[in-house]
Design an enzyme around this catalytic site. Structure first.
Site, short mmCIF file in Angstrom:
data_model
loop_
_atom_site.label_atom_id
_atom_site.label_comp_id
_atom_site.label_asym_id
_atom_site.label_seq_id
_atom_site.Cartn_x
_atom_site.Cartn_y
_atom_site.Cartn_z
N SER A 1 1.51 31.44 47.65
CA SER A 1 1.65 31.59 47.00
C SER A 1 2.59 32.43 46.73
O SER A 1 1.71 33.56 46.15
CB SER A 1 2.28 30.39 45.72
OG SER A 1 2.40 28.66 46.33
N ASN B 1 -0.09 27.67 53.58
CA ASN B 1 0.23 27.02 52.30
C ASN B 1 0.86 27.19 50.89
O ASN B 1 0.55 28.52 50.72
CB ASN B 1 -0.74 26.67 51.63
CG ASN B 1 -1.89 25.38 52.88
OD1 ASN B 1 -0.80 25.71 54.13
ND2 ASN B 1 -2.83 25.14 52.52
N ILE B 2 2.27 26.58 50.94
CA ILE B 2 2.62 26.84 49.62
C ILE B 2 2.68 25.65 48.19
O ILE B 2 2.91 24.43 48.58
CB ILE B 2 3.75 27.31 49.35
CG1 ILE B 2 4.04 28.34 50.53
CG2 ILE B 2 4.83 27.72 48.61
CD1 ILE B 2 6.09 28.92 51.34
N ASP B 3 2.02 25.81 46.83
CA ASP B 3 1.97 24.98 46.18
C ASP B 3 2.54 25.75 44.54
O ASP B 3 3.43 24.88 44.24
CB ASP B 3 0.87 23.41 45.93
CG ASP B 3 0.47 23.16 44.66
OD1 ASP B 3 1.57 22.83 44.65
OD2 ASP B 3 -0.63 23.35 44.33
N SER B 4 2.09 26.07 44.39
CA SER B 4 2.30 27.30 42.98
C SER B 4 3.61 27.46 43.15
O SER B 4 4.32 27.38 41.59
CB SER B 4 1.64 28.45 42.02
OG SER B 4 -0.26 28.17 42.38
N ASP C 1 -12.65 21.05 54.33
CA ASP C 1 -13.33 22.47 53.58
C ASP C 1 -15.06 22.40 53.04
O ASP C 1 -14.74 22.00 52.25
CB ASP C 1 -12.61 22.58 51.98
CG ASP C 1 -12.43 24.16 52.25
OD1 ASP C 1 -13.58 24.34 52.45
OD2 ASP C 1 -12.03 24.58 51.00
N SER D 1 -3.68 16.68 48.51
CA SER D 1 -5.27 17.06 47.69
C SER D 1 -6.31 15.70 47.35
O SER D 1 -5.69 15.10 46.58
CB SER D 1 -4.90 18.35 46.42
OG SER D 1 -4.13 17.69 45.43
N HIS E 1 -4.23 30.01 52.98
CA HIS E 1 -4.56 29.26 51.80
C HIS E 1 -3.48 29.83 50.89
O HIS E 1 -3.88 31.23 51.21
CB HIS E 1 -5.33 28.60 51.93
CG HIS E 1 -6.16 27.10 52.79
ND1 HIS E 1 -5.28 25.70 52.47
CD2 HIS E 1 -5.96 27.11 54.40
CE1 HIS E 1 -6.15 25.41 53.06
NE2 HIS E 1 -6.09 25.22 53.55
N ASP F 1 -5.25 17.96 52.27
CA ASP F 1 -5.45 19.67 51.83
C ASP F 1 -6.25 19.44 51.42
O ASP F 1 -6.97 18.35 50.52
CB ASP F 1 -4.55 19.82 51.21
CG ASP F 1 -4.80 21.05 50.50
OD1 ASP F 1 -5.35 22.01 51.66
OD2 ASP F 1 -4.25 22.15 49.39
#
Length: 322
Positions: free
Chosen positions: A227, A267-270, A105, A50, A224, A83
């Site tokens: 999570s 998308n997976i981040d948290s 975006d 990001s 997006h 991202d």
């Protein structure tokens, strides 16, 4: 194997009924945990950076960490993705700096302005062998510089997707069907509570996804804010000094269903952040005399690896697809 674009990844995922995980990276331990899991499970993977990650870790450091991961995992395809790029200039910098995929975006802009900015990025990216993800519709929640207050999100309008893709030439499209950024995806008022008192979010709008699929046959769709905010890690964070009330995510079974349809990138981040932070807090509490970062980052890295392995097998279905 060098870094790859997502073109072949998505083609295989679309026809194979699975999705490729796009995991946000910010430091060495996260890169290692993600790629070790993907390598052992023979899964393609997208490492995404990001704007906030570039500000934190520096573009060059992140690129070189990912390049090291490619050397260590030569048997799996790895893409490096920007991202939530918010400008042509940011996307250009990443294209020039070694990324194989970028997201522009411009979803907060008008439909026509979104098209204009996206087309500009697509033209530059394609001239340099890089693919482009765009977005229609807006997700609520907070992720780095992306902030959309609840109530200001908007579902993707399926009747706009054909025109948007035709006029921009983008290679994949992120749509809004009810996912949300961050660990606090929904307010308690938006949810119900199950018998255990756990918040249950509203279901994803699969009708929107299916209508987009009809209008864009064989075109890769992206989700997006996907999570699931595992409650065991929320409890771990809270048990060891944290304060995360009412953190709730997207049920994994709904994401698996999306992966079986046209969603090729999730998308997976948290979830990674929660696993790392929970384990670091636990380690610090149990070993108050320790001060070597390697001591507490080792279990944190393992937690990332375990989380990614779980997602690959049980949510994405991408294991064995490298």
């Amino acid at each position: 194997m060098a870094l790859v674009t997502t073109t072949e990844m998505f083609k295989k995922a679309y026809h194979g009924g699975y999705a490729v995980g796009a995991f946000n990276v910010n430091n060495m331990e996260i890169v290692q945990g993600i790629t070790e899991a993907a390598g052992e499970l023979k899964s393609p993977v997208i490492l995404q950076v990001s704007k906030g990650a570039r500000a934190y870790a520096n573009h060059t450091y992140l690129v070189k960490l990912v390049e090291a991961a490619v050397i260590e995992n030569p048997d799996i395809p790895i893409a490096l993705h920007l991202d939530h790029g918010d400008s042509f200039e940011l996307c250009k910098s990443c294209i020039d700096g070694g990324f194989t995929s970028v997201m522009i975006d411009a979803s907060s802009k008008s439909f026509e302005d979104n098209i204009a900015v996206t087309k500009q990025v697509v033209e530059y990216a394609h001239a340099h062998g890089v693919v482009v993800e765009a977005e229609l519709g807006t997700l609520a929640g907070i992720e780095d510089e992306v902030v959309v207050e609840s109530g200001h999100e908007s579902y993707t309008r399926p009747e706009e997707v054909e025109e948007f893709v035709d006029r921009t030439g983008c290679d994949s499209l992120a749509i809004a069907i009810g996912t949300s950024h961050g660990a606090y995806k929904f307010t308690p008022d938006q949810c119900t509570r199950n018998a255990d008192g756990i918040l249950v979010p509203p279901p994803l709008r699969f009708d929107v996804l299916e209508e987009c699929m009809k209008r864009l046959p064989e075109f890769p769709i992206v989700l997006h804010g996907s999570s699931s905010v595992p409650q065991e890690f929320v409890k771990m964070v809270n048990q060891y000094g944290g304060n995360m009330p009412d953190a709730v995510g997207i049920p994994e079974e709904q994401l698996r269903k999306a992966a079986e349809l046209a969603v090729c990138k999730i998308n997976i981040d948290s979830d990674i952040r929660l696993a790392m932070t929970g384990n670091i807090r636990k380690y610090m509490a149990e070993h108050p005399d320790h001060f070597d970062p390697r001591q507490y980052l080792k279990p944190a890295r393992q937690a990332v690896k375990d989380m990614v392995a779980h997602k690959i097998v049980n949510v994405l279905g991408s294991n064995g697809k490298a």
